[in-house]
Design a protein around this motif. Structure first.
Motif, PDB file in Angstrom:
ATOM      1  N   UNK A  23       0.843  -1.204   0.000  1.00 52.30           N
ATOM      2  CA  UNK A  23       0.000   0.000   0.000  1.00 52.30           C
ATOM      3  C   UNK A  23       0.873   1.247   0.000  1.00 52.30           C
ATOM      4  N   UNK A  24       1.962   1.228   0.763  1.00 53.70           N
ATOM      5  CA  UNK A  24       2.882   2.365   0.814  1.00 53.70           C
ATOM      6  C   UNK A  24       3.493   2.623  -0.571  1.00 53.70           C
ATOM      7  N   UNK A  25       3.902   1.555  -1.257  1.00 48.59           N
ATOM      8  CA  UNK A  25       4.458   1.706  -2.603  1.00 48.59           C
ATOM      9  C   UNK A  25       3.425   2.285  -3.565  1.00 48.59           C
ATOM     10  N   UNK A  26       2.188   1.836  -3.440  1.00 44.05           N
ATOM     11  CA  UNK A  26       1.133   2.359  -4.310  1.00 44.05           C
ATOM     12  C   UNK A  26       0.899   3.840  -4.043  1.00 44.05           C
ATOM     13  N   UNK A  27       0.911   4.245  -2.789  1.00 42.43           N
ATOM     14  CA  UNK A  27       0.749   5.658  -2.460  1.00 42.43           C
ATOM     15  C   UNK A  27       1.907   6.483  -3.030  1.00 42.43           C
ATOM     16  N   UNK A  28       3.121   5.937  -2.962  1.00 40.26           N
ATOM     17  CA  UNK A  28       4.266   6.644  -3.531  1.00 40.26           C
ATOM     18  C   UNK A  28       4.102   6.810  -5.040  1.00 40.26           C
ATOM     19  N   UNK A  29       3.614   5.760  -5.703  1.00 38.00           N
ATOM     20  CA  UNK A  29       3.403   5.844  -7.149  1.00 38.00           C
ATOM     21  C   UNK A  29       2.330   6.883  -7.479  1.00 38.00           C
ATOM     22  N   UNK A  30       1.270   6.895  -6.703  1.00 41.42           N
ATOM     23  CA  UNK A  30       0.207   7.890  -6.921  1.00 41.42           C
ATOM     24  C   UNK A  30       0.761   9.296  -6.708  1.00 41.42           C
ATOM     25  N   UNK A  31       1.598   9.462  -5.689  1.00 39.28           N
ATOM     26  CA  UNK A  31       2.216  10.763  -5.434  1.00 39.28           C
ATOM     27  C   UNK A  31       3.083  11.201  -6.599  1.00 39.28           C
ATOM     28  N   UNK A  32       3.852  10.264  -7.177  1.00 40.46           N
ATOM     29  CA  UNK A  32       4.679  10.594  -8.340  1.00 40.46           C
ATOM     30  C   UNK A  32       3.811  10.970  -9.532  1.00 40.46           C
ATOM     31  N   UNK A  33       2.706  10.268  -9.703  1.00 38.45           N
ATOM     32  CA  UNK A  33       1.795  10.594 -10.806  1.00 38.45           C
ATOM     33  C   UNK A  33       1.198  11.978 -10.613  1.00 38.45           C
ATOM     34  N   UNK A  34       0.848  12.328  -9.386  1.00 38.41           N
ATOM     35  CA  UNK A  34       0.332  13.673  -9.118  1.00 38.41           C
ATOM     36  C   UNK A  34       1.381  14.729  -9.448  1.00 38.41           C
ATOM     37  N   UNK A  35       2.641  14.451  -9.119  1.00 38.80           N
ATOM     38  CA  UNK A  35       3.706  15.394  -9.437  1.00 38.80           C
ATOM     39  C   UNK A  35       3.834  15.574 -10.945  1.00 38.80           C
ATOM     40  N   UNK A  36       3.726  14.465 -11.694  1.00 41.27           N
ATOM     41  CA  UNK A  36       3.814  14.554 -13.148  1.00 41.27           C
ATOM     42  C   UNK A  36       2.649  15.369 -13.713  1.00 41.27           C
ATOM     43  N   UNK A  37       1.458  15.118 -13.211  1.00 39.86           N
ATOM     44  CA  UNK A  37       0.282  15.847 -13.672  1.00 39.86           C
ATOM     45  C   UNK A  37       0.420  17.330 -13.335  1.00 39.86           C
ATOM     46  N   UNK A  38       0.916  17.628 -12.146  1.00 39.19           N
ATOM     47  CA  UNK A  38       1.110  19.021 -11.741  1.00 39.19           C
ATOM     48  C   UNK A  38       2.106  19.706 -12.670  1.00 39.19           C
ATOM     49  N   UNK A  39       3.172  19.005 -13.014  1.00 36.14           N
ATOM     50  CA  UNK A  39       4.177  19.549 -13.930  1.00 36.14           C
ATOM     51  C   UNK A  39       3.560  19.822 -15.303  1.00 36.14           C
ATOM     52  N   UNK A  40       2.719  18.904 -15.767  1.00 36.90           N
ATOM     53  CA  UNK A  40       2.057  19.084 -17.058  1.00 36.90           C
ATOM     54  C   UNK A  40       1.104  20.276 -17.011  1.00 36.90           C
ATOM     55  N   UNK A  41       0.383  20.430 -15.903  1.00 38.43           N
ATOM     56  CA  UNK A  41      -0.515  21.572 -15.767  1.00 38.43           C
ATOM     57  C   UNK A  41       0.264  22.883 -15.797  1.00 38.43           C
TER      58      UNK A  41
END
Length: 112
Positions: A34-52
Motif C-alpha cells: 500500500x505504501x508503494x502504491x501511495x508513492x506511485x500515486x504521489x509521483x503521478x500527481x507530481x507529473x500531472x502538476x508539472x504538465x498543468x
C-alpha cells in the motif's frame, strides 16, 4: 437436549507466537504494498502538476500573442480611416487640371 459446545482447543505459547508472527509478517507485506502504491500515486500527481504548469505557461504565451494580434487588428482598423480622411482632403485630378489652367491664365495676365 444437549447443547453442542465446541471443544476447547489448547494452543501452546510457541505455536501462538509463530501464528502471530506469520500474521504480522503478512500484514507488514500488505502495508509495504500500500505504501508503494501511495508513492506511485504521489509521483503521478507530481507529473500531472508539472504538465498543468506547462499548459498554464503555454496559455500565458498564447494570451500574450492574442493581445498582440488584437493591437495589430486595432491599428489595421484605424489605418483605413486615416486613408479615407486623407483622400477626402486631396483634390481630384480633374479639379487639379482646372485649377492649373486658371493659375496659368492668371500668371499670363500678371506677366503681360
Amino acid at each position: 437436549m444437549k447443547k453442542n459446545v465446541g471443544t476447547k482447543r489448547t494452543i501452546n505459547l510457541d505455536e501462538f507466537k509463530r501464528h502471530t508472527g506469520v500474521l504480522i509478517d503478512h500484514m507488514d507485506d500488505r502495508f509495504k504494498a500500500v505504501d508503494e502504491q501511495f508513492k506511485m500515486v504521489g509521483e503521478q500527481f507530481k507529473m500531472v502538476d508539472k504538465q498543468f504548469k506547462t499548459v498554464d505557461e503555454q496559455f500565458k504565451t498564447v494570451g500574450a500573442q492574442f493581445d498582440a494580434q488584437n493591437e495589430v487588428i486595432a491599428q489595421m482598423m484605424v489605418d483605413p480611416q486615416e486613408i479615407k480622411s486623407g483622400l477626402k482632403k486631396k483634390v481630384d485630378y480633374d479639379d487639379f487640371a482646372k485649377l492649373e489652367k486658371r493659375v496659368v491664365r492668371i500668371e499670363a495676365r500678371l506677366h503681360a
